[in-house]
Design an enzyme around this catalytic site. Structure first.
Site, PDB file in Angstrom:
ATOM      1  N   GLY A  49      24.496   8.550   8.045  1.00 56.61           N
ATOM      2  CA  GLY A  49      24.075   8.612   6.654  1.00 56.61           C
ATOM      3  C   GLY A  49      25.005   7.758   5.819  1.00 56.61           C
ATOM      4  O   GLY A  49      26.043   7.309   6.301  1.00 56.61           O
TER       5      GLY A  49
ATOM      6  N   GLY B 226      29.654  13.188   3.283  1.00 59.20           N
ATOM      7  CA  GLY B 226      30.351  14.354   3.825  1.00 59.20           C
ATOM      8  C   GLY B 226      30.412  14.428   5.338  1.00 59.20           C
ATOM      9  O   GLY B 226      30.628  15.507   5.883  1.00 59.20           O
ATOM     10  N   LYS B 227      30.292  13.299   6.027  1.00 58.06           N
ATOM     11  CA  LYS B 227      30.323  13.345   7.484  1.00 58.06           C
ATOM     12  C   LYS B 227      31.711  13.718   8.007  1.00 58.06           C
ATOM     13  O   LYS B 227      31.848  14.599   8.855  1.00 58.06           O
ATOM     14  CB  LYS B 227      29.893  11.984   8.052  1.00 58.06           C
ATOM     15  CG  LYS B 227      28.464  11.621   7.674  1.00 58.06           C
ATOM     16  CD  LYS B 227      28.057  10.274   8.216  1.00 58.06           C
ATOM     17  CE  LYS B 227      28.817   9.118   7.601  1.00 58.06           C
ATOM     18  NZ  LYS B 227      28.583   8.942   6.166  1.00 58.06           N
TER      19      LYS B 227
ATOM     20  N   GLU C 277      19.543  -5.607 -23.173  1.00 54.93           N
ATOM     21  CA  GLU C 277      19.524  -4.170 -22.854  1.00 54.93           C
ATOM     22  C   GLU C 277      18.358  -3.473 -23.545  1.00 54.93           C
ATOM     23  O   GLU C 277      17.738  -2.571 -22.977  1.00 54.93           O
ATOM     24  CB  GLU C 277      20.846  -3.501 -23.240  1.00 54.93           C
ATOM     25  CG  GLU C 277      22.082  -4.068 -22.547  1.00 54.93           C
ATOM     26  CD  GLU C 277      21.996  -4.026 -21.023  1.00 54.93           C
ATOM     27  OE1 GLU C 277      21.357  -3.102 -20.478  1.00 54.93           O
ATOM     28  OE2 GLU C 277      22.553  -4.934 -20.389  1.00 54.93           O
TER      29      GLU C 277
HETATM   30  P1  ADP Z   1      31.711  10.286   4.690  1.00 55.90           P
HETATM   31  O1  ADP Z   1      32.588  10.589   5.846  1.00 55.90           O
HETATM   32  O2  ADP Z   1      30.285  10.690   4.906  1.00 55.90           O
HETATM   33  O3  ADP Z   1      31.802   8.883   4.198  1.00 55.90           O
HETATM   34  P2  ADP Z   1      33.459  12.127   3.415  1.00 55.90           P
HETATM   35  O4  ADP Z   1      33.289  13.292   4.299  1.00 55.90           O
HETATM   36  O5  ADP Z   1      34.675  11.316   3.622  1.00 55.90           O
HETATM   37  O6  ADP Z   1      32.172  11.196   3.462  1.00 55.90           O
HETATM   38  O7  ADP Z   1      33.374  12.630   1.896  1.00 55.90           O
HETATM   39  C1  ADP Z   1      34.327  12.270   0.943  1.00 55.90           C
HETATM   40  C2  ADP Z   1      34.581  13.405  -0.019  1.00 55.90           C
HETATM   41  O8  ADP Z   1      33.431  13.678  -0.800  1.00 55.90           O
HETATM   42  C3  ADP Z   1      34.906  14.710   0.669  1.00 55.90           C
HETATM   43  O9  ADP Z   1      36.274  14.805   0.925  1.00 55.90           O
HETATM   44  C4  ADP Z   1      34.446  15.737  -0.348  1.00 55.90           C
HETATM   45  O10 ADP Z   1      35.430  15.957  -1.328  1.00 55.90           O
HETATM   46  C5  ADP Z   1      33.276  15.074  -1.011  1.00 55.90           C
HETATM   47  N1  ADP Z   1      32.005  15.490  -0.395  1.00 55.90           N
HETATM   48  C6  ADP Z   1      31.129  14.689   0.241  1.00 55.90           C
HETATM   49  N2  ADP Z   1      30.068  15.384   0.684  1.00 55.90           N
HETATM   50  C7  ADP Z   1      30.266  16.664   0.318  1.00 55.90           C
HETATM   51  C8  ADP Z   1      29.525  17.879   0.501  1.00 55.90           C
HETATM   52  N3  ADP Z   1      28.351  17.888   1.149  1.00 55.90           N
HETATM   53  N4  ADP Z   1      30.040  19.016  -0.004  1.00 55.90           N
HETATM   54  C9  ADP Z   1      31.218  19.011  -0.654  1.00 55.90           C
HETATM   55  N5  ADP Z   1      31.966  17.915  -0.840  1.00 55.90           N
HETATM   56  C10 ADP Z   1      31.516  16.744  -0.371  1.00 55.90           C
HETATM   57 ZN    ZN Z   2      19.948  -6.463 -17.150  1.00 62.55          ZN
HETATM   58 MG    MG Z   3      33.874   9.312   6.688  1.00 62.59          MG
END
Ligand code: ADP
Ligand code: ZN
Ligand code: MG
Length: 516
Positions: A110, A115-116, A328
């Protein structure tokens, strides 16, 4: 080192002057090889030290940064899937008794920020199994063969300490389609990973979880049955998910009068990371004003900051300001008049980030399906800025480049993915890099151009029809620099109320014609 040797040498030979070339060259002849050898040894030693240790990093269960399931909101499908894995790790007998096959590889995929990594941390914390986490970028080292060795080591360690979970983050770094570039180190690493995945047998209680930002870019070999055969999409959250995520990130923040529901509705399309960022910015905003509570307007400002960037101090001259204001206003007017596009939340001509002015359109609901008309209208909104410049000033500026590239994106997907061009023949023939004839490509380009032209005509037409409103919007912008919802409603008056001007047949026809 050279100077410290040089000085005592000169000291014992008082007759020697610094300009005595013979002596210096003699000295160099004796010492240069030794100095050279010394430097060589030093650099080899340094390189050895810089060589990364190959031991995989283990995250202790219940480590300091413990993330619980309750910290992850929204991503219900992925959460369910992973909770099942955790259950299995806790009590494998229960599953095996029923003949259930152990999930071996799970691919979370995704867009970034959904949030992965967070989910994987929650698994680490909750499973009770050993958890080995490594970012795939760390496999791609400057030393050939090291990446593959690291993979081997990682899996060996996990097997030895089963039950265990191996998490490979950002797997895109090693797992792109093989042969797509000439990085043999990366390929070796990927091959080793495939070998390890195949070598795992189901009795071992080792589960591999990987995270990818773009499944389509991964080597298809990885996704074959028996490897990462479970693919879980972690997508940007819907409105309920967004509200839950906002709740998680405001849990420990003192809130005044704040309606999370409204913020959730205003943030369609934003990811968890962006929402977390908004909550943080809102708190910073309240602290800046030395208030004890965070209020709704803090969230409004934070949303603007996160979506549009920080205000910049670029000064525009009077003419530029006027051009930006009409540009705009053109976007805003089109978004008001055309049906099926996102309505305008706020317009501003205060430069922010790279943009000189911006129109904040926020969708009111999550939409997954769009009709051809709606997509054309969306392009017309994007083109209306440029069209307004053309109508008012008779010339276009460079300011519309971002709009144009977004129009190109939309028209491209309309023709290539959705077959919304004029002929069905231009539908893409095969999904995976199928060869397309020059003729087909030409035809698609033409259709793309045709769709964009259609949108441009629509934009022109409606701006001319509502030129009075355009002037009013622009003047308001020049006076106050911003246009919010109330001001727009006031200016648009009765026009905003009806989705399309009744009786204007021309407009209707352009919007719905299939362009034949
Ligand atoms: P990804 O690995 O998908 O790029 P991350 O897990 O690193 O994303 O997410 C970054 C931050 O965004 C997390 O540390 C959290 O604070 C916030 N976040 C992202 N998704 C969620 C979620 N589903 N619920 C709560 N916090 C989230
Ligand atoms: Zn424009
Ligand atoms: Mg990540």
């Amino acid at each position: 080192m050279p100077t410290s040797v040089l000085i005592p040498l000169l000291a014992v030979m008082p007759e020697t002057h610094w300009y005595d070339w013979d002596r210096i060259s003699l000295w160099l002849q004796t010492w240069a090889p030794i100095i050279f050898m010394g430097l060589l040894v030093f650099f080899i030693w340094r390189t050895m030290r810089m060589m990364p240790r190959t031991k995989p990093q283990e995250i202790e269960p219940a480590s300091k940064s413990s993330i619980a399931w309750s910290d992850v909101a929204g991503a219900d499908e992925a959460k369910g899937e992973l909770q099942e894995v955790v259950e299995f790790m806790r009590d494998p007998a229960r599953f095996k008794k029923l003949g259930a096959r152990v999930p071996k590889g799970i691919m979370l995929h995704g867009p970034p920020g959904t949030g992965k990594t967070l989910l994987a941390k929650a698994v680490a914390n909750e499973s009770g199994a050993r958890f080995y986490s490594q970012s795939a970028a760390s496999f791609v080292e400057m030393f050939a063969g090291l990446g593959a060795a690291r993979i081997r080591r990682l899996f060996a360690e996990a097997r030895k300490n089963a039950p265990a979970i191996v998490f490979i983050d950002e797997i895109d770094a090693v797992a792109g389609v093989r042969g797509s570039d000439n990085n043999s180190e990366r390929e070796q690493t990927l091959n080793q990973l495939l070998v390890e995945l195949d070598g795992m047998n189901t009795s071992e209680n080792v589960v591999v979880i990987a995270a990818s930002n773009l499944l389509e870019k991964l080597d298809p070999a990885l996704l074959r049955p028996g490897r990462f055969d479970r693919q879980v999409l972690v997508s940007a959250p819907d409105v309920t998910g967004r509200k839950a995520i906002l709740a998680v990130h405001t849990r420990s923040k003192p809130l005044g009068l704040v309606d999370l529901e409204i913020i959730a509705r205003q943030t369609a399309g934003l990811t968890g990371a962006e929402l977390a960022n908004i909550c943080n910015e809102a708190a910073i905003g309240a602290a800046r004003d030395s208030r004890d509570l965070i209020v709704q307007s803090d969230f409004d400002n934070a949303l603007e900051r996160v979506v549009a960037g920080v205000q910049s101090r670029r000064a525009l001259n009077d003419h530029e300001r006027k051009v930006v204001a009409y540009h705009e206003a053109g976007h805003a007017l089109a978004a008001e008049v055309l049906p099926g596009v996102n309505r305008v939340h706020k317009v501003s001509i205060v430069p922010r980030g790279r943009a000189l002015g911006y129109t904040l359109n926020l969708p009111e609901e999550d939409r997954y399906l769009k009709t051809r008309d709606e997509l054309i209208n969306q392009m017309a909104v994007l083109l209306a800025g440029r069209a307004a410049e053309q109508i008012i000033f008779g010339a276009v500026t460079t300011g519309a480049s971002d709009d144009l590239s977004r129009v190109a994106d939309i028209s491209r997907s309309m023709v290539h993915e959705f077959a919304m061009g004029t002929t069905i023949k231009s539908l893409r023939i095969s999904s995976h890099g199928g060869e397309v004839s020059d003729r087909t490509r030409e035809m698609r380009d033409e259709e793309q151009q045709h769709l964009a032209d259609q949108a441009m005509r629509l934009a022109h037409q409606l701006l001319i029809q509502y030129r009075g409103k355009l002037e009013q919007l622009a003047r308001h912008l020049l006076d106050t620099e911003t246009l919010d919802r109330d001001a727009i409603d006031e200016i648009m008056g009765d026009v905003g109320a009806m989705p399309l001007p009744a009786g204007n047949h021309n407009l209707r026809v352009v919007a719905t014609s299939d362009g034949a």
